[in-house]
Structures are given as structure tokens and as C-alpha cells.
Design a protein around this motif. Sequence first.
Motif, mmCIF file in Angstrom:
data_model
loop_
_atom_site.group_PDB
_atom_site.id
_atom_site.type_symbol
_atom_site.label_atom_id
_atom_site.label_comp_id
_atom_site.label_asym_id
_atom_site.label_seq_id
_atom_site.Cartn_x
_atom_site.Cartn_y
_atom_site.Cartn_z
ATOM 1 N N PHE A 125 -79.858 -32.841 79.384
ATOM 2 C CA PHE A 125 -80.807 -33.521 78.491
ATOM 3 C C PHE A 125 -81.836 -34.308 79.312
ATOM 4 C CE2 PHE A 125 -81.471 -37.122 75.327
ATOM 5 C CZ PHE A 125 -82.267 -36.374 74.481
ATOM 6 N N GLU A 126 -81.336 -35.039 80.316
ATOM 7 C CA GLU A 126 -82.257 -35.820 81.160
ATOM 8 C C GLU A 126 -83.193 -34.899 81.933
ATOM 9 O OE1 GLU A 126 -79.738 -38.426 83.429
ATOM 10 O OE2 GLU A 126 -79.192 -39.535 81.620
ATOM 11 N N ASN A 127 -82.641 -33.777 82.432
ATOM 12 C CA ASN A 127 -83.493 -32.818 83.146
ATOM 13 C C ASN A 127 -84.588 -32.298 82.222
ATOM 14 O OD1 ASN A 127 -82.115 -33.063 85.491
ATOM 15 N ND2 ASN A 127 -80.826 -31.267 85.181
ATOM 16 N N ALA A 128 -84.192 -32.010 80.980
ATOM 17 C CA ALA A 128 -85.176 -31.490 80.019
ATOM 18 C C ALA A 128 -86.269 -32.525 79.765
ATOM 19 C CB ALA A 128 -84.476 -31.107 78.719
ATOM 20 N N MET A 129 -85.865 -33.795 79.681
ATOM 21 C CA MET A 129 -86.869 -34.851 79.451
ATOM 22 C C MET A 129 -87.860 -34.889 80.620
ATOM 23 S SD MET A 129 -85.040 -38.032 77.598
ATOM 24 C CE MET A 129 -83.634 -38.260 78.637
ATOM 25 N N ASN A 130 -87.343 -34.729 81.838
ATOM 26 C CA ASN A 130 -88.232 -34.714 83.005
ATOM 27 C C ASN A 130 -89.140 -33.493 82.981
ATOM 28 O OD1 ASN A 130 -87.342 -37.089 84.158
ATOM 29 N ND2 ASN A 130 -85.625 -36.089 85.164
ATOM 30 N N LEU A 190 -93.960 -33.014 67.782
ATOM 31 C CA LEU A 190 -93.208 -33.679 66.705
ATOM 32 C C LEU A 190 -91.750 -33.234 66.720
ATOM 33 C CD1 LEU A 190 -95.494 -33.664 63.531
ATOM 34 C CD2 LEU A 190 -94.621 -35.643 64.773
ATOM 35 N N LYS A 191 -91.551 -31.925 66.975
ATOM 36 C CA LYS A 191 -90.183 -31.395 67.020
ATOM 37 C C LYS A 191 -89.415 -32.028 68.180
ATOM 38 C CE LYS A 191 -87.142 -28.869 65.263
ATOM 39 N NZ LYS A 191 -86.738 -29.068 63.883
ATOM 40 N N LEU A 192 -90.095 -32.102 69.337
ATOM 41 C CA LEU A 192 -89.443 -32.727 70.506
ATOM 42 C C LEU A 192 -89.090 -34.178 70.198
ATOM 43 C CD1 LEU A 192 -91.678 -31.351 73.417
ATOM 44 C CD2 LEU A 192 -89.227 -30.934 73.109
ATOM 45 N N TYR A 193 -90.040 -34.849 69.591
ATOM 46 C CA TYR A 193 -89.823 -36.266 69.267
ATOM 47 C C TYR A 193 -88.607 -36.425 68.345
ATOM 48 C CZ TYR A 193 -90.424 -40.715 66.899
ATOM 49 O OH TYR A 193 -90.195 -41.955 66.363
ATOM 50 N N SER A 194 -88.583 -35.602 67.280
ATOM 51 C CA SER A 194 -87.517 -35.778 66.288
ATOM 52 C C SER A 194 -86.145 -35.458 66.908
ATOM 53 C CB SER A 194 -87.774 -34.903 65.063
ATOM 54 O OG SER A 194 -87.824 -33.545 65.450
ATOM 55 N N LEU A 195 -86.110 -34.402 67.743
ATOM 56 C CA LEU A 195 -84.822 -34.046 68.376
ATOM 57 C C LEU A 195 -84.385 -35.137 69.356
ATOM 58 C CD1 LEU A 195 -85.392 -30.222 68.958
ATOM 59 C CD2 LEU A 195 -83.728 -31.287 67.399
ATOM 60 N N TYR A 196 -85.372 -35.689 70.081
ATOM 61 C CA TYR A 196 -85.048 -36.764 71.030
ATOM 62 C C TYR A 196 -84.446 -37.970 70.278
ATOM 63 C CZ TYR A 196 -85.588 -40.708 74.110
ATOM 64 O OH TYR A 196 -85.340 -41.844 74.833
ATOM 65 N N LYS A 197 -85.100 -38.339 69.179
ATOM 66 C CA LYS A 197 -84.610 -39.507 68.424
ATOM 67 C C LYS A 197 -83.211 -39.223 67.854
ATOM 68 C CE LYS A 197 -87.145 -42.784 67.581
ATOM 69 N NZ LYS A 197 -87.281 -44.040 68.377
ATOM 70 N N SER A 238 -87.939 -41.901 83.794
ATOM 71 C CA SER A 238 -87.435 -41.713 82.441
ATOM 72 C C SER A 238 -88.582 -41.310 81.544
ATOM 73 C CB SER A 238 -86.853 -43.017 81.921
ATOM 74 O OG SER A 238 -85.494 -42.961 81.941
ATOM 75 N N THR A 239 -88.448 -40.147 80.920
ATOM 76 C CA THR A 239 -89.508 -39.730 80.020
ATOM 77 C C THR A 239 -89.017 -39.909 78.596
ATOM 78 O OG1 THR A 239 -88.640 -37.524 80.204
ATOM 79 C CG2 THR A 239 -90.435 -38.093 81.670
ATOM 80 N N GLY A 240 -89.781 -39.395 77.668
ATOM 81 C CA GLY A 240 -89.366 -39.502 76.278
ATOM 82 C C GLY A 240 -89.871 -40.791 75.654
#
Length: 394
Positions: free
Chosen positions: A43-48, A63-70, A136-138
Motif C-alpha cells: 500500500f505504501e509503495n503504491a502511494m509512492n 477521485l477513485k484513488l482518494y476514496s480507496l485511500y480514505k 508520505s503521499t496521499g
Amino acid sequence: VAMAHLAWRLAQRWCPSSLQVISFPVVQLHLNRTAMRASQKDFENAMNQVKLLKKDPGNEVKLKLYSLYKQATEGPCNVPKPGVFDLINKAKWDAWNALGSLPKETARQNYVDLVSSLSSSLESSSQVEPGTDRKSTGYETLMVTSEDGITKIMLNRPTKKNALNVEMYHEIMHALKAASKDDSAITVLTGNGDYYSSGNDLTNFTDIPPGGVEEKAKNGAILLREFVGCFIDFPKPLIAVVNGPAVGISVTLLGLFDAVYASDRATFHTPFSHLGQSPEGCSSYTFPKIMSPAKATEMLVFGKKLTAGEACAQGLVTEVFPDRTFQKEVWTRLKAFAKLPPNAMRISKEIIRNREKEKLHAVNAEECSVLQGRWLSDECMNAVVNFLSRKSKL
Ligand SMILES: CCCCCCCCCCC/C=C/C(=O)SCCNC(=O)CCNC(=O)[C@H](O)C(C)(C)COP(=O)(O)OP(=O)(O)OC[C@H]1O[C@@H](n2cnc3c(N)ncnc32)[C@H](O)[C@@H]1OP(=O)(O)O
């Protein structure tokens, strides 16, 4: 009358341009690999990886990335729905809310899958900022990096003078919780651009929920109490690097930091009476102790703005540096602090803070309850309307 005026102003100002942000074509996503389970590391790798994408994947995908992250980090959406005028945050809320009770693990897997499909379809860059151990991204409103034993949380809305919108309050709490558990020795809060922070984003007052202004004020007080609580409870040395002017809550919180370093360009301003509001961040307790009750009254009641030198003389600031050499001198010092034994620093902070913790939480609760009432006052509403309709600035 004030709120109607405000709503009309906002409708005029925001609707057309904000709508463009969510008018991209829908991208079909195939996220059916839920049988697999992505690890926290994946998950962290994906955020990077998201940060390294060279091409913008478009608003629907974002928006999809945002919603899945939250969903993956906080679980189902249980924050109040943004108001009709707050189009961007409403689109984000809708996307998150649409995920319903999707389990965190599935959201995490779907996020990893989505990023992987984006990375293979869009060219990505492998360049990482030199010297950065971990980024840290996201975050949408912060830049969070960890390097040399220091986690740096940088407020990152420079075009809005780093005003704290609701999202930024949540992201700071999230970043503090992450920093309290990571392997850094100390944590730093600073601002990007010419301001440290202009305090509470006054547009926070505009998206009124169906329950009306009372519900808004109640939710605001809950959010503020939780936010300030994170500073009271933060377990590691917390240092403010005040790169420019600081206003409102960004000043009051300084009383809860363990050290405050300021550029000589910084100023410290708490214009609560001008805004029809009252002190928060435990400043009604910490400021009189730090600088004497009379000096605290000048700042918190009469809104006197202090220079960095004055704030240092009053004990609010630990040391002031010339702006020209500020960053170099401060970071050299912080890197040396970060080499000290982390457990010793944490335990020493705990001894100092534990004596005050209960009192600070009680003060925080009282300040939030008083502010809840203030936000409903004509004095406060008029001040916000005047700022938003550009009739007044500080
Ligand atoms: C019921 C509500 C619930 C809310 C949620 C809970 C919140 C908890 C609240 C805790 C209580 C906190 C209190 C405070 O912090 S009080 C202090 C509030 N801050 C202010 O009053 C500052 C207002 N800003 C200004 O006076 C000036 O912008 C400033 C002197 C800071 C800078 O002036 P300058 O001329 O140099 O720059 P601009 O004004 O052109 O600013 C550039 C753009 O930034 C926007 N901006 C700046 N500050 C704020 C702000 N605080 N809120 C919203 N927007 C801000 C400004 O509008 C400009 O934007 P545009 O370019 O789009 O016009």
C-alpha cells in the motif's frame, strides 16, 4: 441575512470553475482481484508510485484513488457531507461514501491494483527526490517527509497562505498519528511558501449541513477538540519551524510545542475579538503561563500582533534567526537533536507533559464549547462575511 449573503457570494464565485474539476470522462476500472490481500508495505509503495506518475490520470481516477485511500486508512465514510456549494469536497465525499462498508483490506487491495494498472498504462518516472528516505503521499494539503530521524509535516496550501481547511485538520491529525509511531526521533511542523499559516480557513464556515449552522458549529467543536487533543498527546518532541507570519490557531497551538524556531520575518497574530471568536489551542491556559496574564490579554483579547523578536522576549518563541540563514541554521540544529537517544527524549517529554495533560484536555474542552457558541454569534458571522466578500482583512 449574513448567511444568505454569504451563500449568494459563494454561488457567484465558485460554481462554474469548480464544476470543471469533476467533469472528466468516466474511466472504467476493473478491481476484481479482491481475493488477494495487499500488505501495508504494498500500500505504501503504491502511494509512492502515484506521486511518480508523470501524466495526470484525470479527475475520475483521482477521485477513485482518494476514496480507496480514505476507506483503506479510515474505514467507511462517517464525516459530515459537505454543503452544496463545496463542490470539490462534496465530489470527494460522494466517492468515499459510495464505497459503503467495503472492508479496509479490500480497499487497500483495490488501491494497489488501481495504481498498478495506472503505472503500466501511464509512463512513470523513477526519480525520487535526492536525500529523501521516505516520502508520505496521499495527502492533499500537506507534504510529509521523513529523513535524518526527523518527520517533517509541511502545510502545503501556499496560495491560501496555508489556511487550515477541514481536510487539512484531518490530514494533520493523520500525519501526527503516523509520526508518533514511525521511527523518527522528532517531528517538525512548518509551512510552504511565504506564510507559516493564516489560521482557520474562513471558508470552513460556508458549507452549511442540512442541520443548519447549529450542526455546523457542533461538528466544528468536535473536530477542533480532537485536533488540539492530538497536539496535547503527541509523544515525541514536536518543533515548530515558523517560516513566516502565523495567524489564529497556528499561533495558539505553539504553546503546546516543545520548541518554536522562527524566522525574523514571522509575526504572531491572534485577532479573535476582531473575528467575534475566542481563544483555542489551550492558549487561554498556556499563554498567561508563558508570558504573564497581561501580555496574554494583549494578544488574545486585544489582538496585538507580535514580531518574532517580541514573541521570543515573551517566551512563546524559543529562538529567532535571520530569514536569510533561517532554514540552514534551524535544520542543522534539528538534525543534531534528532541524533540524541529517542527513548530518552520521549520519556523526558512525557514527564514534562504528564503533569499538565489532564488540565490541558479540560481547557481544550472548555475552549471548544465556548467557541461553538461564538460561531453562532452575529459578531462572528459578520466578520466571516466581511472577509469573504473582501470588505476586510486582518
Ligand atoms: C463552524 C465552523 C467550523 C469550522 C471547522 C473547525 C475549525 C476550528 C477553528 C479553530 C478556530 C481558529 C481560529 C483562527 O484561526 S482565527 C484566524 C483566521 N484567519 C484569518 O482571519 C486570516 C484571514 N486572512 C487575511 O486576513 C489575509 O488573507 C492575510 C493577512 C492572511 C494575507 O493577506 P495578503 O493580502 O497577503 O494575501 P491574500 O489575502 O490575498 O490571501 C491569498 C489567498 O489566500 C486566501 N486566504 C488567506 N487566508 C485565509 C483564511 N484564513 N481563510 C480563507 N482564505 C484565506 C485569500 O482569500 C486569498 O485567496 P484568493 O487568492 O482566492 O482570493
